[in-house]
Write a protein that holds these residues in place. Structure first.
Motif, mmCIF file in Angstrom:
data_model
loop_
_atom_site.group_PDB
_atom_site.id
_atom_site.type_symbol
_atom_site.label_atom_id
_atom_site.label_comp_id
_atom_site.label_asym_id
_atom_site.label_seq_id
_atom_site.Cartn_x
_atom_site.Cartn_y
_atom_site.Cartn_z
ATOM 1 N N PRO A 48 56.353 58.120 59.323
ATOM 2 C CA PRO A 48 55.930 58.303 57.923
ATOM 3 C C PRO A 48 57.045 58.181 56.678
ATOM 4 C CG PRO A 48 56.342 60.560 58.913
ATOM 5 C CD PRO A 48 56.952 59.365 59.812
ATOM 6 N N PHE A 49 56.701 57.071 55.979
ATOM 7 C CA PHE A 49 57.699 56.714 55.053
ATOM 8 C C PHE A 49 57.133 56.437 53.450
ATOM 9 C CE2 PHE A 49 56.470 52.088 54.540
ATOM 10 C CZ PHE A 49 55.620 51.887 55.531
ATOM 11 N N SER A 50 57.843 56.465 52.572
ATOM 12 C CA SER A 50 57.658 56.325 51.142
ATOM 13 C C SER A 50 58.409 55.181 50.697
ATOM 14 C CB SER A 50 58.143 57.558 50.373
ATOM 15 O OG SER A 50 57.740 56.977 48.861
ATOM 16 N N MET A 51 57.674 54.168 49.990
ATOM 17 C CA MET A 51 58.319 53.178 49.335
ATOM 18 C C MET A 51 58.514 53.690 47.935
ATOM 19 S SD MET A 51 58.771 51.336 51.668
ATOM 20 C CE MET A 51 59.686 49.995 50.940
ATOM 21 N N GLY A 52 59.629 53.767 47.546
ATOM 22 C CA GLY A 52 59.988 54.494 46.093
ATOM 23 C C GLY A 52 60.216 56.081 46.156
ATOM 24 N N LYS A 53 60.805 56.743 45.395
ATOM 25 C CA LYS A 53 61.153 58.200 45.488
ATOM 26 C C LYS A 53 59.981 58.851 45.571
ATOM 27 C CE LYS A 53 63.604 61.656 42.943
ATOM 28 N NZ LYS A 53 64.212 61.958 41.539
ATOM 29 N N SER A 68 59.066 50.131 68.934
ATOM 30 C CA SER A 68 60.378 49.616 69.018
ATOM 31 C C SER A 68 61.384 50.700 68.273
ATOM 32 C CB SER A 68 60.562 48.283 68.261
ATOM 33 O OG SER A 68 61.827 48.022 67.858
ATOM 34 N N LEU A 69 62.335 51.026 68.981
ATOM 35 C CA LEU A 69 63.393 51.867 68.568
ATOM 36 C C LEU A 69 64.268 51.243 67.479
ATOM 37 C CD1 LEU A 69 64.524 54.991 68.859
ATOM 38 C CD2 LEU A 69 66.311 54.040 70.655
ATOM 39 N N TYR A 70 64.290 49.968 67.586
ATOM 40 C CA TYR A 70 65.079 49.095 66.572
ATOM 41 C C TYR A 70 64.469 49.377 65.393
ATOM 42 C CZ TYR A 70 66.609 45.069 64.042
ATOM 43 O OH TYR A 70 67.153 44.207 62.975
ATOM 44 N N VAL A 71 63.183 49.372 65.240
ATOM 45 C CA VAL A 71 62.351 49.465 64.066
ATOM 46 C C VAL A 71 62.594 50.884 63.548
ATOM 47 C CG1 VAL A 71 60.032 49.696 63.325
ATOM 48 C CG2 VAL A 71 60.675 47.607 64.565
ATOM 49 N N VAL A 72 62.374 51.918 64.498
ATOM 50 C CA VAL A 72 62.635 53.301 63.917
ATOM 51 C C VAL A 72 63.964 53.435 63.120
ATOM 52 C CG1 VAL A 72 62.920 55.700 64.648
ATOM 53 C CG2 VAL A 72 61.048 54.081 65.724
ATOM 54 N N LEU A 73 65.053 52.999 63.674
ATOM 55 C CA LEU A 73 66.534 53.103 63.194
ATOM 56 C C LEU A 73 66.687 52.338 61.827
ATOM 57 C CD1 LEU A 73 68.466 53.034 66.528
ATOM 58 C CD2 LEU A 73 67.732 55.053 65.276
ATOM 59 N N ASN A 74 65.903 51.113 61.675
ATOM 60 C CA ASN A 74 66.175 50.563 60.803
ATOM 61 C C ASN A 74 65.429 51.072 59.499
ATOM 62 O OD1 ASN A 74 67.711 47.608 60.803
ATOM 63 N ND2 ASN A 74 66.933 48.120 62.710
ATOM 64 N N MET A 75 64.004 51.189 59.780
ATOM 65 C CA MET A 75 63.140 52.041 58.911
ATOM 66 C C MET A 75 63.735 53.307 58.314
ATOM 67 S SD MET A 75 60.446 50.575 58.244
ATOM 68 C CE MET A 75 58.901 51.626 57.609
ATOM 69 N N LYS A 76 64.544 53.938 58.931
ATOM 70 C CA LYS A 76 65.076 55.255 58.622
ATOM 71 C C LYS A 76 66.441 55.041 57.361
ATOM 72 C CE LYS A 76 66.022 59.153 60.488
ATOM 73 N NZ LYS A 76 66.173 60.352 61.228
ATOM 74 N N ILE A 77 66.894 53.669 57.743
ATOM 75 C CA ILE A 77 67.707 53.282 56.642
ATOM 76 C C ILE A 77 67.309 52.672 55.526
ATOM 77 C CG2 ILE A 77 69.774 51.735 56.176
ATOM 78 C CD1 ILE A 77 70.649 51.818 59.197
ATOM 79 N N THR A 79 63.887 52.631 54.373
ATOM 80 C CA THR A 79 62.794 53.341 53.496
ATOM 81 C C THR A 79 63.243 55.002 53.590
ATOM 82 O OG1 THR A 79 61.219 53.916 55.481
ATOM 83 C CG2 THR A 79 61.136 51.695 54.496
ATOM 84 N N ARG A 80 62.261 55.638 52.823
ATOM 85 C CA ARG A 80 62.595 57.131 52.916
ATOM 86 C C ARG A 80 61.526 57.653 53.806
ATOM 87 N NH1 ARG A 80 63.592 55.108 47.710
ATOM 88 N NH2 ARG A 80 65.065 56.013 46.452
ATOM 89 N N VAL A 81 61.926 57.958 55.195
ATOM 90 C CA VAL A 81 61.138 58.304 56.006
ATOM 91 C C VAL A 81 61.258 59.892 56.270
ATOM 92 C CG1 VAL A 81 60.936 58.480 58.557
ATOM 93 C CG2 VAL A 81 61.760 56.416 57.420
ATOM 94 N N SER A 82 60.191 60.694 55.972
ATOM 95 C CA SER A 82 60.029 62.083 55.849
ATOM 96 C C SER A 82 58.843 62.601 55.933
ATOM 97 C CB SER A 82 60.636 62.391 54.552
ATOM 98 O OG SER A 82 60.405 63.695 53.973
ATOM 99 N N SER A 83 58.584 63.828 56.636
ATOM 100 C CA SER A 83 57.539 64.491 56.938
ATOM 101 C C SER A 83 56.575 65.001 55.501
ATOM 102 C CB SER A 83 57.629 65.641 57.771
ATOM 103 O OG SER A 83 58.540 66.569 57.392
ATOM 104 N N LYS A 84 57.548 64.711 54.518
ATOM 105 C CA LYS A 84 57.076 65.095 53.103
ATOM 106 C C LYS A 84 56.063 64.075 52.663
ATOM 107 C CE LYS A 84 61.018 67.565 50.997
ATOM 108 N NZ LYS A 84 62.160 67.098 51.347
ATOM 109 N N VAL A 85 56.013 62.994 53.397
ATOM 110 C CA VAL A 85 54.999 61.802 52.995
ATOM 111 C C VAL A 85 53.641 62.634 53.288
ATOM 112 C CG1 VAL A 85 54.052 59.807 53.846
ATOM 113 C CG2 VAL A 85 56.401 59.827 53.416
ATOM 114 N N TYR A 86 53.549 63.307 54.620
ATOM 115 C CA TYR A 86 52.118 63.942 54.875
ATOM 116 C C TYR A 86 51.803 64.862 53.730
ATOM 117 C CZ TYR A 86 53.291 62.151 59.325
ATOM 118 O OH TYR A 86 53.695 61.502 60.354
#
Ligand code: GDP
Ligand code: MN
Length: 522
Positions: A48-53, A68-77, A79-86
């Motif tokens: 779950p990720f957010s574009m923008g604050k 892809s774990l590569y995708v997970v690690l890169n997305m965490k850098i 974008t804003r990956v957070s369960s707050k998105v839910y």
């Protein structure tokens, strides 16, 4: 993989002539068949990720599924990956649905498909950043450009930077250059010494993507990303010290060379000698001077190799980076690589002319694009591979965003890449580009004159500060010229490019081309 990237809209007309198109029903059928069972035995990650604050008026949310774990690690850098998105989704479905699977990295069955009407992205059989970090080009540009069109805002392939001048005032500009044409470098440049001494500072807000909204008669921009995915080769303590500094920790390197003796990374143009013992980006043993079957040097790092770093690593990150309301934009800048013709900088007569300038942007291709390197191609607003709907509707949207505004931002075009007879760059570029930005901002203040030419306003050479450079006045004049005959050929070429769009080309742009031709004939 531009040839494998598709805009899947109910009609081809909605995707337009510059995009590959597939019928959505047909695309889903094809993609689901390829994806069927593709993740068997693998871990499926849910991102779950957010574009923008998160929670800001600019924010848009997405959920990416990937194997892809590569995708997970890169997305965490990135974008804003957070369960707050839910929590933000409140059980609704207003989010971008992203599906990525490596499948088996089969190029024949590689598809990067955007479904703007469905808020959906499918990316299959690819492992390359731009195709698999779905928050970036797929969402923040292709899907978001469509959303912006429908909702009255803009998603652009632009860096955002703040220039702090000696009086402490910070002015922000957005600049669109095609991939590998200097966005990251410009966004985090270090001012030349003389400027630093006077108190000039550069503050980075974004290096690749800008989301722009209008409020109270002004444009405000945010960077929807949370990190930088920059080109490694050429990044050195000389060209981009801030970028080099920020890659010292918490960084993922992709397709660079490995210095096996010191267990560190290396790339061409890093500004330090090549390692004694190394593996190239493919994992083969590598030594400087090795050549391939054609006698060409084998590169240690792929020319489009990358670093992924969190924004907060950037030494010159703007304090407005987390400001969810955006920064006010004083000027829009377009640019590209043109060895000849295009001057160092020129200014549009007005908004409409500026949109014309953006629409006819062209650049010599780089390793970041599909096809041959070094051929001039038209790349409107640097959005050719990233516009998620019909380019003519996009032009119309640009025209309307600035229409009837009392003081729309001024629009400029820059070119750092003019070369001399020996093929050397004439303009020093990098930090010295501040000399041009400073002129641009003085034009916005109304404190410096310019003269009118057939293509727009050009600076008087005396108004570009050369102190502390090796650039001669003669050299500067040579890159602040307007060769009318060469420009006439350019205008003819623009006409050919515009023909592609047929009747759908906005009349205002056709009119601007007529004005250019008329000006050149006079
Ligand atoms: P981006 O992909 O648009 O962010 O481009 P980068 O900032 O990563 O730069 C891509 C390439 O252009 C690198 O090899 C840089 O060294 C080169 N570059 C960037 N700015 C300049 C400049 O002002 N002058 C010259 N000659 N090269 C530049
Ligand atoms: Mn970049």
């Amino acid at each position: 993989m531009e040839d494998r990237t598709f805009i899947c809209t109910p009609t081809q007309e909605e995707a337009g002539v510059t995009n590959n198109w597939m019928d959505p029903a047909e695309a889903y059928k094809k993609l689901d068949a390829i994806a069927d069972g593709a993740m068997k035995g693998r871990t499926m990650y849910v991102i779950p990720f957010s574009m923008g604050k998160i929670g800001s008026s600019f924010a848009k949310y997405g959920i990416e599924l990937t194997d892809s774990l590569y995708v997970v690690l890169n997305m965490k850098i990135m974008t804003r990956v957070s369960s707050k998105v839910y929590e933000q989704l409140k059980g609704g479905d207003d989010f971008v649905k992203g599906i990525h699977s490596k499948v088996n990295l089969d190029a024949e069955n590689r598809y990067i498909c955007q479904f703007p009407q469905d808020n959906t992205i499918y990316s299959l059989n690819s492992g390359y950043g731009g195709n698999v970090l779905l928050g970036k080009k797929c969402f923040a540009l292709r899907i978001a450009s469509y959303q912006g069109w429908k909702e009255g805002w803009m998603a652009e392939h632009m860096l955002i930077l703040g220039v702090e001048r000696p009086d402490g005032d910070v002015k922000y500009v957005c600049a669109a250059f095609p991939s590998a044409c200097g966005k990251t470098n410009l966004a985090m440049m270090i001012p030349p010494e003389g400027y630093r001494a006077k108190g000039y500072k550069i503050w980075t807000v974004g290096d690749d993507i800008a989301w722009i909204r209008k409020r109270n008669g002004a444009f405000y921009a945010v960077n929807p990303e949370n990190g930088f995915f920059g080109v490694a080769p050429g990044t050195s303590a000389k060209s981009n010290p801030n970028a080099l500094a920020m890659t010292k920790r918490n960084t993922i390197f992709t397709n660079v060379a490995l210095d096996t003796k010191h267990n560190t990374v290396w790339w061409e143009g890093m500004g330090v000698p090549a390692p004694e013992r190394a593996e190239d980006w493919k994992g083969n043993k590598w030594k400087e001077g090795m050549t391939d079957a054609d006698g060409k040097p084998i590169k240690a790092a792929h020319p489009n190799s990358r670093f992924t770093v969190p924004a907060k690593n950037c030494p010159c990150l703007s304090k407005e980076f987390e400001n969810g309301r955006g920064v006010p934009i004083s000027a829009f800048i377009f640019g590209g690589r043109r060895a000849k013709l295009t001057p160092l900088v020129y200014e549009a007569r007005d908004w409409e002319h500026g949109v014309f300038m953006g629409s006819v942007m062209s650049s010599e291709t780089t390793a970041a694009a599909t096809g041959k390197v070094g051929v001039v191609r038209h790349d409107p607003m640097a959005m050719l591979p990233f516009c998620g709907y019909n380019m003519c509707d996009y032009f119309e949207h640009w025209l309307s965003m600035g229409a009837r505004m009392k003081n729309p931002p001024k629009i400029f075009n820059v070119n750092w890449f003019r070369t001399d007879e020996s093929g050397n760059y004439i303009w020093p570029g990098f930090g010295d580009n501040l000399r041009v930005l400073d002129w641009i901002l003085r034009r916005c203040d109304g404190t410096v004159d310019a003269y009118e030419t057939p293509i727009g306003y050009l600076p008087y050479p005396k108004d570009i500060d050369l102190s502390g450079t090796n650039v001669t006045e003669e050299q500067l004049s040579s890159i602040l010229d307007v060769d009318k005959i060469a420009w006439y050929y350019e205008a003819v070429d623009i006409g050919e490019f515009y023909k592609k769009f047929g009747d759908k080309l906005p009349e205002k742009l056709a009119k601007q081309l007529r004005i250019l031709k008329k000006n050149l004939k006079e």
